[in-house]
Each structure stands twice: as C-alpha cells, then as structure tokens.
Write an enzyme that holds these catalytic residues in place. Structure first.
Site, PDB file in Angstrom:
ATOM      1  N   ARG A  77      30.501  16.827 -25.387  1.00 40.15           N
ATOM      2  CA  ARG A  77      29.250  16.110 -25.616  1.00 40.15           C
ATOM      3  C   ARG A  77      29.494  15.006 -26.625  1.00 40.15           C
ATOM      4  NH1 ARG A  77      27.797  17.913 -21.691  1.00 40.15           N
ATOM      5  NH2 ARG A  77      25.988  19.181 -21.149  1.00 40.15           N
ATOM      6  N   GLU A  80      25.022   7.830 -25.995  1.00 37.68           N
ATOM      7  CA  GLU A  80      25.205   7.324 -24.629  1.00 37.68           C
ATOM      8  C   GLU A  80      23.852   7.132 -23.941  1.00 37.68           C
ATOM      9  OE1 GLU A  80      26.119  11.230 -21.956  1.00 37.68           O
ATOM     10  OE2 GLU A  80      27.757  10.659 -23.300  1.00 37.68           O
ATOM     11  N   HIS A  98      30.400   9.818 -18.334  1.00 39.53           N
ATOM     12  CA  HIS A  98      29.876  11.181 -18.272  1.00 39.53           C
ATOM     13  C   HIS A  98      29.851  11.698 -16.832  1.00 39.53           C
ATOM     14  CE1 HIS A  98      27.103  14.074 -20.685  1.00 39.53           C
ATOM     15  NE2 HIS A  98      27.793  14.743 -19.777  1.00 39.53           N
TER      16      HIS A  98
END
Length: 337
Positions: A241, A270, A288
C-alpha cells in the site's frame, strides 16, 4: 417481479457477475469509473441494502450519517483501509473483502517488478523506443543486478508474502523475512524462509519485497532511517500500500546512489505520484495493477457478489459471507434481512 433488496455497484463489473447478482436483487451499476465526493457516496448508499465498492470509495462515519437501509459493504480488494470498520460496525453494517483469490497473481507481479527493476527492463525499453540504440554499446552499459542466488527479503509474511517466498526457490535464493509474529516451523520450511529482526532484514536483503497491510503502525515502515540500513546494491519492491514507504525518502536514496533500484505499484496519495520518483530512471512505476489479470479480477468480483448476497440472505452462502471483516456487526442490520 420486484426484488426485496437493492445493491449498488460503484464501478462497471463483468456481465456474468452482474447476472448472478440480478438473480436475487435489484442491481444499480455505474457505467463508468468515477471518483465520488462524500456527499455523492452518501446519496448513492441512502436507499440501497448493499453495495460493492472499490478502494477509491471511502466509506466513513460521515458517508454513513443518516443511513437507515444499508446492511453490507463488499470491498473489491484484499485491503480495506478505505472502510471505517468501527463506524460500519457501530451502525450494524457488515463489511467484507476479497482475500485469497488474488494471492498468486499479486505474487507473480511482485516478481515482475523485481526482475524489471533489477535488470533495468523499463529504462532499457524507453531508451530503445526513443531510437537511441545505434550499435557500439560499451561492455558495461545497462548493467543491472542479479536475482538468482541472492538474498530475498520479505517484510510482511501473510498469504502473499509466503507466495512470493515460495517463488524464490526457482531462483535459488536465500529467503529471509520479518513479521510481527513468526510463522510456524512447517510454514517456514515450506517457504524455505527464516525469520530475522527487521534491522537484519534491511541489512541483508539484496531484494526487499513489501507485502504488509497499511495501518498507523506500518505508516512509513520504510523511511529515511530504514533506507540507511539497506545495501546500496539492493532493490526495493512495494506491492502493498502507499504510505508504507516514505516516497520522498526513497527518491532521495535512489538519486544519491544509496539504493540501486525500485519497483513500485503503490504510492502515497495515489493516483498522484511523487514527481521526484517520476524523474528517476532506475524506478519501475505501475498504476496499482498487481491483481490485474482477467481471471483474478473476475474472481474478486464474484467473491464480492457472493459476499453481498450472503449478507442479504441469498444464494448458497446465505447468512454466512465468505470473507467477513467485522463479525461483531452480525447482530445489527444484516440480522433484519
């Protein structure tokens, strides 16, 4: 024929998954991806019994304020830091996620990033595409670092971490890991992995893969002090993460030659990416997508659908969502279905 329950789906999903939902509930599905403000989420959730949401949908006490209908939130992801679990539990709303189905695909992607960063794949491709390969390269051009026979370090040894570790055998690597709790001996033997203190992990790893969940405890687990303990020849991979790594400190370490390379699938804040990372050639950046295979994303969507249906009393798992995050909320609204 009208159905007793309504489910909102915050993003487009596979038609076959939506068809499964539609057998039991009225489905309201969004036709495109969209970032929604809290008041928009509040409005979407106001008159539905269940919802399937993504990591970009922050469900907190403010979004839930005044809601009297919602019984279950099914998160599309193994992580769930977008969900305020205490607020959901206090409201008697069940919360679920999609673990296990993405373990192997995510582990594969960790290795894709590791190999690409170690062997400078993305920077070499950019150089080639720019038309700069005209022959006459020096013998020491494009030197990366080896993966085979090196030491693989893993910070966070859950399901995905263990899957990453097992792949190390194919590269004849020594595997070390750090977890808050040590794995059982049988699991360590299966993964061919040895537990070490975190500082030893940082100092000994040639390739360090981060697979720990995000929490206040793990925020900046890799920051400037930790980077100082790593080898200047080491490669860092983050598939966990954003926020686990201090991106500014990482950029400084790479720029100053205190770390060889990095492969990053997640970032602080992000979809924004620290501009200093964008400027560095020795970083592989991806948006991601570690779980982004067709098979895995379909399985994630189906598990989310199974969770929301079960919470509402439908389907083969009725009353027993397969991956429940807050069983203490069972006595709340879900019990009224």
């Amino acid at each position: 024929m009208s159905k007793a329950h309504t489910v909102w789906v915050s993003r487009p999903l596979f038609p076959e998954v939506l068809a499964t939902l539609a057998q039991y509930v009225e489905v309201r599905v969004e036709s495109k991806e969209s970032k929604r403000a809290p008041e928009q989420l509040r409005a979407k959730l106001a008159r539905v019994d269940g919802a399937i949401v993504g990591l970009g949908d922050r469900i907190d006490a403010g979004v839930l304020a005044g809601n009297r209908c919602l019984r279950v939130i099914a998160n599309l992801g193994v992580g769930y830091n977008n969900l305020d679990l205490p607020a959901l539990t206090a409201a008697g709303i069940l919360a679920t996620n999609t673990p296990d189905v993405l373990t192997q695909t995510t582990a594969d992607y960790a290795w894709a990033l590791l190999l690409a960063a170690a062997r400078r794949v993305s920077s070499a491709e950019r150089w080639l595409r720019a038309g700069r390969w005209r022959g006459g390269m020096r013998f020491d051009d494009w030197l990366g670092v080896d993966v085979h026979g090196k030491t693989l370090g893993i910070l966070g040894m859950g399901r995905i971490g263990q899957a990453v570790a097992r792949r190390g055998a194919g590269f004849d690597m020594k595997v070390i890991y750090h977890n808050r709790s040590r794995l059982p001996d049988a699991v360590e033997r299966e993964c061919r992995a040895s537990w070490v203190e975190k500082r030893q992990l940082l100092a000994r790893a040639d390739h360090l893969v981060l697979v720990l969940p995000y929490s206040a405890h793990s925020h900046h687990a890799i920051g400037a002090p930790e980077l100082l303990h790593m080898k200047p020849t080491a490669v860092l991979v983050n598939i966990a993460r954003g926020g686990i790594v201090d991106d500014a400190a990482l950029a400084a370490a790479l720029r100053e030659g205190r770390l060889a390379a990095a492969g990053l699938d997640v970032f602080e804040g992000e979809p924004a990416v620290n501009p200093a990372l964008r400027e560095l050639d020795q970083v592989v950046l991806s948006p991601h997508i570690a779980s982004a295979s067709a098979d895995t994303r379909r399985a994630m969507a189906q598990l989310a659908a199974d969770n929301v249906l079960a919470a509402l009393g439908h389907g083969p798992n009725a009353g027993h969502p397969p991956s429940l995050l807050n069983p203490e909320a069972r006595g709340g609204r879900a019990a009224e279905t």
